[in-house]
Design a protein around this motif. Structure first.
Motif, short mmCIF file in Angstrom:
data_model
loop_
_atom_site.label_atom_id
_atom_site.label_comp_id
_atom_site.label_asym_id
_atom_site.label_seq_id
_atom_site.Cartn_x
_atom_site.Cartn_y
_atom_site.Cartn_z
N ILE A 99 36.38 42.07 53.16
CA ILE A 99 34.94 40.75 52.68
C ILE A 99 35.81 39.29 52.61
O ILE A 99 36.36 39.48 51.38
CB ILE A 99 34.09 41.11 51.98
N LEU A 100 34.77 37.93 52.91
CA LEU A 100 35.52 36.82 52.45
C LEU A 100 34.65 36.06 52.71
O LEU A 100 34.66 35.20 53.99
CB LEU A 100 37.72 36.38 52.36
N PRO A 101 34.23 35.27 51.49
CA PRO A 101 33.28 34.46 51.56
C PRO A 101 33.80 32.84 52.74
O PRO A 101 35.04 32.79 52.50
CB PRO A 101 32.79 33.63 50.45
N GLY A 102 32.84 32.18 53.50
CA GLY A 102 33.66 31.00 54.20
C GLY A 102 34.21 29.74 53.60
O GLY A 102 35.16 29.60 53.47
N PRO A 103 33.59 29.71 51.99
CA PRO A 103 34.13 29.01 51.41
C PRO A 103 35.37 29.14 50.92
O PRO A 103 36.50 28.07 50.72
CB PRO A 103 33.32 28.19 50.12
N ILE A 104 35.50 29.98 50.34
CA ILE A 104 37.05 30.48 50.20
C ILE A 104 38.22 30.45 52.00
O ILE A 104 39.25 30.02 51.18
CB ILE A 104 37.03 31.90 50.42
N VAL A 105 37.45 31.07 52.88
CA VAL A 105 38.85 30.62 53.79
C VAL A 105 38.99 28.81 53.53
O VAL A 105 40.15 28.37 54.34
CB VAL A 105 37.58 30.80 55.29
N SER A 106 37.22 28.74 53.82
CA SER A 106 37.72 26.35 53.73
C SER A 106 39.09 26.29 52.79
O SER A 106 39.49 25.06 53.00
CB SER A 106 36.58 25.56 53.16
N LEU A 107 38.99 26.82 52.21
CA LEU A 107 39.77 26.43 50.85
C LEU A 107 41.54 26.34 51.11
O LEU A 107 42.47 26.26 51.26
CB LEU A 107 39.41 27.49 49.24
N LEU A 108 41.58 27.99 52.22
CA LEU A 108 42.53 28.43 51.86
C LEU A 108 43.31 27.51 53.33
O LEU A 108 44.70 27.19 53.48
CB LEU A 108 43.20 29.55 52.37
N ASN A 109 42.87 26.96 53.90
CA ASN A 109 43.04 26.16 55.17
C ASN A 109 43.67 24.87 55.07
O ASN A 109 44.04 23.76 54.75
CB ASN A 109 41.80 26.23 55.93
N LYS A 110 42.71 24.53 53.04
CA LYS A 110 43.33 22.65 53.08
C LYS A 110 43.91 22.68 52.17
O LYS A 110 45.15 21.16 51.78
CB LYS A 110 41.48 22.44 51.87
N VAL A 111 44.53 23.53 51.21
CA VAL A 111 45.58 23.96 50.40
C VAL A 111 46.95 24.31 50.82
O VAL A 111 47.43 23.91 52.31
CB VAL A 111 45.12 24.50 49.27
N THR A 112 48.51 23.84 50.12
CA THR A 112 49.45 23.76 50.25
C THR A 112 49.92 24.63 51.04
O THR A 112 49.66 25.97 50.76
CB THR A 112 50.84 23.16 49.76
N ALA A 113 50.86 25.39 51.38
CA ALA A 113 51.22 26.72 52.07
C ALA A 113 51.67 27.76 51.17
O ALA A 113 51.62 28.56 50.92
CB ALA A 113 52.62 26.23 52.85
N LYS A 114 52.09 26.94 50.15
CA LYS A 114 52.86 27.64 48.65
C LYS A 114 51.33 27.95 48.28
O LYS A 114 51.97 29.29 47.55
CB LYS A 114 53.72 26.54 47.78
#
Length: 344
Positions: A99-114
């Motif tokens: 279970i992973l809320p949408g805002p967390i998914v969006s954050l993961l897509n925007k940060v650097t690979a590291k």
């Protein structure tokens, strides 16, 4: 010294592989078809369901582990992805955290690979029930929190789809009434707070009830049909009859917690100690391969299920309600898949 993975961890590893094999590279087949008259219908992937239902039998998992009912949850979530809904929006997800809320998914897509790797490591290593990622979805109804098994929800729209699942493989006389009757209250509790959410109920039932307690089976089917006709209850109800060998069994617990749920957790009371579900345990792929080649045979005798309780109608109705309750610029892939239905 390495510890043996829990039954649930083993089940998740096998479930994930079955689902991944059913959708290579994340490409799902389109379940929508039309007949010559133009009537639209949904064709579930029953082959994948059969494999998933074989997992708790292979592991000899009792109901207290939650694994028997989890097979239904995994399949329903998989079907929602086949319908075109976002893979991260349909819970349980096909990978940890479930279970992973949408805002967390969006954050993961925007940060650097590291940064993404560091965040994923933290999310997968430990997911406290009150944190960003949780092992179960507790949804607030009108009067109390309810653990819901299959969910689509986001910050902007709130809960869009809520499906509760129950499974019963034995003790039909003792537990059949309790399992369905409690669902009436749960449905009203959720429906009153979330009237626009598609609300569904799926019941898994072992085929032996038709021989051991035919009167109980008739009563149960009638009750499930009526449960889907109530104005303030579920929008759709489905029955899945599960047939497997007499030498196999799914043990029922004495306290009637047939799908492994914690009644305190359902009410929103969480313990302070870590649970086994919070830790992503490693399971060797070689063990998964052995399991896949050794899954016990399972059959789905649809002749015992009334047409209005079959999963094809259930899933089609749930998807339709989600689409009808949202603007046209939301769930675009789900809309497109319905429009691209192939000719049967």
């Amino acid at each position: 010294m390495a510890t043996e993975p829990s039954t649930k961890a083993k089940a998740w590893a096998i479930f994930d592989r079955i689902v991944a094999d059913a959708a290579p590279s994340g490409e799902h087949s389109n379940p929508w078809v039309r007949d010559e008259s133009g009537a639209l219908s949904y064709e579930p992937d029953y082959d994948t369901l059969i494999k998933l239902l074989g997992v708790p039998l292979y592991l000899k998992a009792p109901t207290t582990t939650g694994v028997p009912a989890l097979a239904l949850d995994v399949w329903l979530s998989y079907e929602l992805r086949r319908s075109g809904f976002d893979a991260d929006a349909a819970w349980p997800r096909p990978s940890a955290p479930r279970i992973l809320p949408g805002p967390i998914v969006s954050l993961l897509n925007k940060v650097t690979a590291k940064e993404r790797d560091a965040l994923w490591k933290r999310l997968q290593a430990k997911t406290p029930p009150t944190g960003a990622a949780a092992s179960s979805a507790n949804i607030l109804g009108k009067n109390y929190l309810k653990q819901v098994d299959v969910v689509m929800s986001n910050w902007a729209a709130g809960p869009e789809l809520l499906i509760s699942t129950k499974r019963m493989d034995s003790s039909f006389g003792k537990n059949a009434a309790n399992r369905v009757e409690e669902s009436y209250g749960d449905a009203k509790n959720l429906r009153l707070r979330h009237p626009l959410a598609a609300l569904g109920f799926v019941y898994g039932l072992r085929s032996t009830i038709f021989d051991e307690s035919p009167d109980k089976a008739e009563w149960l089917i009638d009750l499930l049909q009526k449960l889907g006709r109530e104005d303030d209850a579920y929008h759709a109800v489905s029955l899945i009859v599960i047939e497997y060998g007499s030498h196999l069994s799914v043990e029922e617990s004495d306290d009637d917690q047939g799908d492994g749920e914690d009644p305190l957790a359902e009410a929103g009371v969480e313990g302070s100690e870590d649970s086994d579900d919070d830790i992503e345990e490693h399971v060797e792929q070689s063990d998964v391969e052995v399991a896949l080649s050794s899954l016990p045979p399972v059959h789905l005798p649809w002749g015992k299920v009334p047409v209005d309780l079959r999963p094809d109608r259930f899933i089609a109705e749930m998807v339709r309600r989600v689409i009808d309750a949202t603007p046209v610029n939301m769930h675009t892939e789900a809309r497109s898949r319905r429009a691209r239905a192939s000719l049967r």
